[in-house]
Write an enzyme that holds these catalytic residues in place. Structure first.
Site, PDB file in Angstrom:
ATOM      1  N   ASP A  67      12.411  14.077  11.245  1.00 51.22           N
ATOM      2  CA  ASP A  67      11.630  13.910  12.831  1.00 51.22           C
ATOM      3  C   ASP A  67      12.217  14.569  13.804  1.00 51.22           C
ATOM      4  OD1 ASP A  67      13.796  12.124  12.347  1.00 51.22           O
ATOM      5  OD2 ASP A  67      13.518  10.846  12.360  1.00 51.22           O
ATOM      6  N   ASP A 136      16.250  -2.313  13.749  1.00 52.12           N
ATOM      7  CA  ASP A 136      14.715  -3.309  13.624  1.00 52.12           C
ATOM      8  C   ASP A 136      14.538  -2.519  12.120  1.00 52.12           C
ATOM      9  OD1 ASP A 136      13.566  -0.282  13.577  1.00 52.12           O
ATOM     10  OD2 ASP A 136      12.822  -0.631  15.788  1.00 52.12           O
ATOM     11  N   HIS A 138      13.523   0.279  10.928  1.00 51.14           N
ATOM     12  CA  HIS A 138      12.377   1.444  10.860  1.00 51.14           C
ATOM     13  C   HIS A 138      13.526   2.779   9.681  1.00 51.14           C
ATOM     14  CE1 HIS A 138      15.117   3.285  14.721  1.00 51.14           C
ATOM     15  NE2 HIS A 138      15.060   3.805  13.589  1.00 51.14           N
ATOM     16  N   GLU A 143       8.843   2.523  13.356  1.00 45.41           N
ATOM     17  CA  GLU A 143       9.045   1.589  13.593  1.00 45.41           C
ATOM     18  C   GLU A 143       8.288   0.463  13.011  1.00 45.41           C
ATOM     19  OE1 GLU A 143      11.301   1.707  15.411  1.00 45.41           O
ATOM     20  OE2 GLU A 143      10.581   3.623  17.406  1.00 45.41           O
TER      21      GLU A 143
HETATM   22  C1  F6R Z   1      17.064  10.346  12.098  1.00 41.46           C
HETATM   23  C2  F6R Z   1      16.333   8.934  11.826  1.00 41.46           C
HETATM   24  C3  F6R Z   1      16.349   7.849  11.795  1.00 41.46           C
HETATM   25  C4  F6R Z   1      18.086   7.198  11.805  1.00 41.46           C
HETATM   26  C5  F6R Z   1      18.043   5.638  12.604  1.00 41.46           C
HETATM   27  C6  F6R Z   1      19.439   5.038  12.073  1.00 41.46           C
HETATM   28  O1  F6R Z   1      16.621  11.221  11.679  1.00 41.46           O
HETATM   29  O2  F6R Z   1      15.005   9.370  11.140  1.00 41.46           O
HETATM   30  O3  F6R Z   1      15.424   6.627  11.319  1.00 41.46           O
HETATM   31  O4  F6R Z   1      18.182   7.549  10.509  1.00 41.46           O
HETATM   32  O5  F6R Z   1      17.799   5.726  13.253  1.00 41.46           O
HETATM   33  O6  F6R Z   1      20.427   5.583  13.241  1.00 41.46           O
HETATM   34  P1  F6R Z   1      21.858   5.477  13.101  1.00 41.46           P
HETATM   35  O7  F6R Z   1      22.111   6.785  11.968  1.00 41.46           O
HETATM   36  O8  F6R Z   1      22.543   6.802  14.897  1.00 41.46           O
HETATM   37  O9  F6R Z   1      22.011   4.432  13.810  1.00 41.46           O
END
Ligand code: F6R
Length: 241
Positions: A67, A136, A138, A143
């Protein structure tokens, strides 16, 4: 799903990096799906170290990231393009042109996302997709919502994600409100999935992903339906299971 229990963040990083490293060693021209965020940083450090020690060779590897924020220049240190260069790409022998991050500056979201999916398919599909997990539930920027989005698409970020990601920006106002992301369908097409989870603050989400019903309200729960998922999580993240 296989669950690998790690003692702490460092142990999680090492164990997950060993799985990635095995992929690179077994299939030197693998297609890796990569993630940003805090969780994979330790894993990337291990890969860099093993490259420097001559254990790993990335010369035939190609990568596609999950992403990217919309409308954040690649030179911005919060863009995922910048993050990947800082934390991995600039430190290993991935050839020029072998790494792919969505171009969030392309105003034609539909064209950008369709070309990304087509490029992954043309390359033969992702061999192993690395994921982190949001509070959450995701995965990538998918989301909680009413359905499972299929391909790469543009999303509005929800307030919880904006708040969580604001730790990297001067304020929540500066966090982009939209992003381009692989869809749940794109992620599920990967031949293997490796998800890394660390910390007590992720325990609730991980419990729902592993043990709860499969629902788009907890996007990561779809992984229960994937035939080859490895979860590497530390004791804190597994504390509610
Ligand atoms: C990152 C991504 C997000 C993260 C998620 C957890 O490319 O796609 O889904 O993996 O938000 O983020 P952290 O590791 O910072 O807790």
């Amino acid at each position: 799903m296989r669950v690998v229990r790690a003692k702490d963040y460092d142990d999680m990083s090492r164990k997950a990096a060993m799985i990635m490293a095995a992929q690179v060693a077994e299939k030197p021209d693998s297609i890796l799906g990569l993630a940003t965020g805090s969780t994979p940083i330790g894993l990337y450090k291990c890969l860099i170290k093993w490259y420097e020690e001559g254990i790993l060779d990335f010369s035939a590897i190609r990568t596609w990231n999950l992403d990217e924020y919309e409308n954040l220049p690649r030179t911005n240190d919060q863009s995922y393009y910048y993050f990947m260069h800082e934390n991995l790409f600039d430190h290993v022998n991935l050839p020029e042109g072998a790494t792919h991050v969505l171009n969030g500056m392309n105003p034609d979201a539909e064209a950008e996302c369709a070309a990304y999916d087509a490029a992954i398919d043309a390359a033969g599909g992702i061999d192993i997709q690395l994921l982190g997990l949001g509070h959450d539930g995701h995965i990538a920027f998918n989301e909680p919502q009413d359905d499972f989005p299929a391909g790469t698409h543009c999303v509005e970020l929800n307030p919880m994600t904006i708040e969580a990601n604001s730790r990297f920006f001067a304020s929540a106002d500066e966090v982009p409100k939209r992003a381009y992301t692989m869809g749940i369908g794109s992620i599920m097409k990967a031949r293997k999935i490796l998800i890394v989870v660390s910390g007590k603050d992720k325990a609730e989400a991980l419990k729902k992903v592993l043990c709860g019903p499969v629902t788009p309200q907890v996007p990561g729960s779809i992984l229960q339906f994937h035939p080859d998922v490895t979860v590497v999580a530390d004791e804190d993240a597994l504390s509610l299971i």
